[in-house]
Design a protein around this motif. Structure first.
Motif, PDB file in Angstrom:
ATOM      1  N   VAL A   1       0.848  -1.191   0.000  1.00 24.38           N
ATOM      2  CA  VAL A   1       0.000   0.000   0.000  1.00 24.38           C
ATOM      3  C   VAL A   1       0.882   1.239   0.000  1.00 24.38           C
ATOM      4  O   VAL A   1       1.717   1.418   0.874  1.00 24.38           O
ATOM      5  CB  VAL A   1      -0.950   0.000   1.210  1.00 24.38           C
ATOM      6  CG1 VAL A   1      -1.783   1.271   1.252  1.00 24.38           C
ATOM      7  CG2 VAL A   1      -1.844  -1.235   1.174  1.00 24.38           C
ATOM      8  N   LYS A   2       0.714   2.085  -1.003  1.00 25.21           N
ATOM      9  CA  LYS A   2       1.544   3.273  -1.167  1.00 25.21           C
ATOM     10  C   LYS A   2       0.754   4.544  -0.889  1.00 25.21           C
ATOM     11  O   LYS A   2      -0.450   4.606  -1.108  1.00 25.21           O
ATOM     12  CB  LYS A   2       2.111   3.333  -2.594  1.00 25.21           C
ATOM     13  CG  LYS A   2       2.914   2.093  -2.991  1.00 25.21           C
ATOM     14  CD  LYS A   2       4.147   1.932  -2.125  1.00 25.21           C
ATOM     15  CE  LYS A   2       4.940   0.702  -2.522  1.00 25.21           C
ATOM     16  NZ  LYS A   2       5.522   0.007  -1.433  1.00 25.21           N
ATOM     17  N   SER A   3       1.467   5.563  -0.447  1.00 25.60           N
ATOM     18  CA  SER A   3       0.895   6.881  -0.188  1.00 25.60           C
ATOM     19  C   SER A   3       0.205   7.400  -1.443  1.00 25.60           C
ATOM     20  O   SER A   3       0.675   7.131  -2.545  1.00 25.60           O
ATOM     21  CB  SER A   3       2.018   7.824   0.239  1.00 25.60           C
ATOM     22  OG  SER A   3       1.510   9.060   0.602  1.00 25.60           O
ATOM     23  N   PRO A   4      -0.906   8.078  -1.333  1.00 32.07           N
ATOM     24  CA  PRO A   4      -1.500   8.681  -0.147  1.00 32.07           C
ATOM     25  C   PRO A   4      -2.417   7.748   0.625  1.00 32.07           C
ATOM     26  O   PRO A   4      -3.091   8.169   1.559  1.00 32.07           O
ATOM     27  CB  PRO A   4      -2.319   9.832  -0.733  1.00 32.07           C
ATOM     28  CG  PRO A   4      -2.839   9.286  -2.015  1.00 32.07           C
ATOM     29  CD  PRO A   4      -1.706   8.437  -2.539  1.00 32.07           C
ATOM     30  N   TYR A   5      -2.442   6.473   0.273  1.00 33.64           N
ATOM     31  CA  TYR A   5      -3.332   5.533   0.939  1.00 33.64           C
ATOM     32  C   TYR A   5      -2.636   4.884   2.115  1.00 33.64           C
ATOM     33  O   TYR A   5      -1.412   4.840   2.198  1.00 33.64           O
ATOM     34  CB  TYR A   5      -3.814   4.456  -0.040  1.00 33.64           C
ATOM     35  CG  TYR A   5      -4.379   5.036  -1.312  1.00 33.64           C
ATOM     36  CD1 TYR A   5      -5.486   5.875  -1.275  1.00 33.64           C
ATOM     37  CD2 TYR A   5      -3.803   4.769  -2.544  1.00 33.64           C
ATOM     38  CE1 TYR A   5      -6.009   6.428  -2.436  1.00 33.64           C
ATOM     39  CE2 TYR A   5      -4.323   5.310  -3.708  1.00 33.64           C
ATOM     40  CZ  TYR A   5      -5.421   6.141  -3.642  1.00 33.64           C
ATOM     41  OH  TYR A   5      -5.928   6.682  -4.786  1.00 33.64           O
ATOM     42  N   SER A   6      -3.438   4.330   3.026  1.00 31.47           N
ATOM     43  CA  SER A   6      -2.922   3.557   4.149  1.00 31.47           C
ATOM     44  C   SER A   6      -4.002   2.549   4.528  1.00 31.47           C
ATOM     45  O   SER A   6      -5.110   2.599   4.009  1.00 31.47           O
ATOM     46  CB  SER A   6      -2.592   4.474   5.337  1.00 31.47           C
ATOM     47  OG  SER A   6      -3.764   5.096   5.816  1.00 31.47           O
ATOM     48  N   CYS A   7      -3.661   1.651   5.405  1.00 34.92           N
ATOM     49  CA  CYS A   7      -4.629   0.670   5.884  1.00 34.92           C
ATOM     50  C   CYS A   7      -5.110   1.142   7.251  1.00 34.92           C
ATOM     51  O   CYS A   7      -4.302   1.393   8.130  1.00 34.92           O
ATOM     52  CB  CYS A   7      -3.983  -0.704   5.992  1.00 34.92           C
ATOM     53  SG  CYS A   7      -3.365  -1.308   4.410  1.00 34.92           S
ATOM     54  N   SER A   8      -6.423   1.274   7.386  1.00 35.59           N
ATOM     55  CA  SER A   8      -6.918   1.875   8.617  1.00 35.59           C
ATOM     56  C   SER A   8      -8.161   1.198   9.162  1.00 35.59           C
ATOM     57  O   SER A   8      -9.149   1.840   9.445  1.00 35.59           O
ATOM     58  CB  SER A   8      -7.180   3.365   8.385  1.00 35.59           C
ATOM     59  OG  SER A   8      -8.127   3.549   7.354  1.00 35.59           O
ATOM     60  N   GLY A   9      -8.149  -0.102   9.272  1.00 35.43           N
ATOM     61  CA  GLY A   9      -9.242  -0.781   9.945  1.00 35.43           C
ATOM     62  C   GLY A   9     -10.131  -1.636   9.069  1.00 35.43           C
ATOM     63  O   GLY A   9     -10.967  -2.356   9.571  1.00 35.43           O
ATOM     64  N   ASN A  10      -9.998  -1.533   7.742  1.00 36.87           N
ATOM     65  CA  ASN A  10     -10.749  -2.393   6.840  1.00 36.87           C
ATOM     66  C   ASN A  10     -12.267  -2.209   6.956  1.00 36.87           C
ATOM     67  O   ASN A  10     -13.031  -3.145   6.788  1.00 36.87           O
ATOM     68  CB  ASN A  10     -10.364  -3.852   7.073  1.00 36.87           C
ATOM     69  CG  ASN A  10     -10.620  -4.713   5.872  1.00 36.87           C
ATOM     70  OD1 ASN A  10     -10.591  -4.238   4.751  1.00 36.87           O
ATOM     71  ND2 ASN A  10     -10.872  -5.978   6.101  1.00 36.87           N
ATOM     72  N   ILE A  11     -12.685  -0.985   7.269  1.00 35.85           N
ATOM     73  CA  ILE A  11     -14.102  -0.667   7.412  1.00 35.85           C
ATOM     74  C   ILE A  11     -14.534   0.167   6.210  1.00 35.85           C
ATOM     75  O   ILE A  11     -13.840   1.109   5.817  1.00 35.85           O
ATOM     76  CB  ILE A  11     -14.379   0.104   8.717  1.00 35.85           C
ATOM     77  CG1 ILE A  11     -13.912  -0.700   9.925  1.00 35.85           C
ATOM     78  CG2 ILE A  11     -15.854   0.485   8.830  1.00 35.85           C
ATOM     79  CD1 ILE A  11     -14.669  -1.991  10.183  1.00 35.85           C
ATOM     80  N   TYR A  12     -15.699  -0.190   5.655  1.00 36.15           N
ATOM     81  CA  TYR A  12     -16.205   0.484   4.457  1.00 36.15           C
ATOM     82  C   TYR A  12     -17.668   0.865   4.635  1.00 36.15           C
ATOM     83  O   TYR A  12     -18.454   0.103   5.211  1.00 36.15           O
ATOM     84  CB  TYR A  12     -16.049  -0.431   3.231  1.00 36.15           C
ATOM     85  CG  TYR A  12     -14.603  -0.659   2.880  1.00 36.15           C
ATOM     86  CD1 TYR A  12     -13.980   0.133   1.922  1.00 36.15           C
ATOM     87  CD2 TYR A  12     -13.848  -1.620   3.524  1.00 36.15           C
ATOM     88  CE1 TYR A  12     -12.637  -0.045   1.616  1.00 36.15           C
ATOM     89  CE2 TYR A  12     -12.507  -1.803   3.220  1.00 36.15           C
ATOM     90  CZ  TYR A  12     -11.916  -1.018   2.271  1.00 36.15           C
ATOM     91  OH  TYR A  12     -10.586  -1.182   1.966  1.00 36.15           O
ATOM     92  N   ASP A  13     -18.015   2.034   4.137  1.00 35.55           N
ATOM     93  CA  ASP A  13     -19.392   2.527   4.095  1.00 35.55           C
ATOM     94  C   ASP A  13     -19.926   2.148   2.717  1.00 35.55           C
ATOM     95  O   ASP A  13     -19.350   2.551   1.705  1.00 35.55           O
ATOM     96  CB  ASP A  13     -19.371   4.048   4.284  1.00 35.55           C
ATOM     97  CG  ASP A  13     -20.741   4.692   4.214  1.00 35.55           C
ATOM     98  OD1 ASP A  13     -21.742   4.026   3.872  1.00 35.55           O
ATOM     99  OD2 ASP A  13     -20.816   5.904   4.488  1.00 35.55           O
ATOM    100  N   ILE A  14     -20.994   1.346   2.675  1.00 35.18           N
ATOM    101  CA  ILE A  14     -21.538   0.919   1.393  1.00 35.18           C
ATOM    102  C   ILE A  14     -23.001   1.333   1.261  1.00 35.18           C
ATOM    103  O   ILE A  14     -23.683   1.565   2.250  1.00 35.18           O
ATOM    104  CB  ILE A  14     -21.420  -0.616   1.186  1.00 35.18           C
ATOM    105  CG1 ILE A  14     -22.254  -1.390   2.217  1.00 35.18           C
ATOM    106  CG2 ILE A  14     -19.963  -1.050   1.220  1.00 35.18           C
ATOM    107  CD1 ILE A  14     -22.349  -2.892   1.953  1.00 35.18           C
TER     108      ILE A  14
END
Length: 175
Positions: free
Chosen positions: A145-158
Motif C-alpha cells: 500500500v503506497k501513499s496517499p493511501y494507508s490501511c486503517s481498519g478495513n471498514i467500508y461505508d456501502i
C-alpha cells in the motif's frame, strides 16, 4: 491552618468537577472530536454500540441507505464477503468492528462509485478494481500500500441498489 486546608480541598474539588464538565459531549461537538471525526460520522443507523471504552455520547447515525461493513476476505472481481460493522465506544471515539457471520455481496454491473481514504475526512475516487486490490493488500501485504493511501481498519461505508448489490463503497479512515 485547618481553614486553609479546607479552602484548598474545596478549590481542588471545584477544579476537578469543572474539568469533568469541560470534556463532556457538548465540548466534543464544539471541538470536533466525536461529532466531526470520520469514525463518528458513520454508524449503523442508531444501533447500540458498546459504551465501555470511553465517553462518546450517543452514537451518530448514518444517512439513510448506508451500511458499515468490515471486509472479511480479500475481495475478488465483482464480489466480497463482509461482516456488518457496529460502533464501539473507545477512548478515541466511535470505532467500528465487524460482528457475526460474513455476508456475500456482489457489485452492480454498472458504474460503482469507489473511494479510498487519503487521511482524516478525505477520500479519492478510484476505479472499483483499485479498491478491491487495496482492500486485499491491506489484508495480506500492507507493504504494497503506497501513499496517499494507508490501511486503517478495513471498514467500508456501502450503499446497495434495489437488488442488494453494492453500488457505492467508501473506505473509512481511522487514526
Amino acid at each position: 491552618m485547618k481553614t486553609t486546608r479546607r479552602f484548598v480541598s474545596a478549590l481542588a474539588l471545584v477544579a476537578a468537577v469543572g474539568g469533568l464538565a469541560a470534556c463532556g459531549p457538548e465540548d466534543d461537538k464544539a471541538g470536533g472530536s466525536s461529532a466531526s471525526s470520520p469514525a463518528a460520522k458513520q454508524t449503523d443507523g442508531g444501533g447500540s454500540g458498546d459504551q465501555g471504552g470511553g465517553d462518546c455520547g450517543q452514537p451518530p447515525k448514518l444517512p439513510a441507505g448506508h451500511k458499515m461493513v468490515e471486509i472479511a476476505v480479500p475481495p475478488s472481481k465483482g464480489s466480497m464477503s463482509a461482516k456488518d460493522a457496529k460502533p464501539t465506544c473507545t477512548p478515541n471515539d466511535w470505532i467500528y468492528h465487524g460482528q457475526g457471520e460474513a455476508k456475500y455481496y456482489t457489485f452492480t454491473a454498472g458504474e460503482v462509485k469507489a473511494e479510498l481514504a487519503t487521511g482524516s475526512g478525505s477520500t479519492k475516487t478510484v476505479p472499483v478494481g483499485e479498491l478491491w486490490m487495496h482492500a486485499g493488500d491491506c489484508m495480506t501485504d500492507t507493504s504494497a500500500v503506497k501513499s496517499p493511501y494507508s490501511c486503517s481498519g478495513n471498514i467500508y461505508d456501502i450503499t446497495l441498489d434495489g437488488e442488494g448489490k453494492v453500488k457505492t463503497i467508501k473506505e473509512i479512515w481511522h487514526p
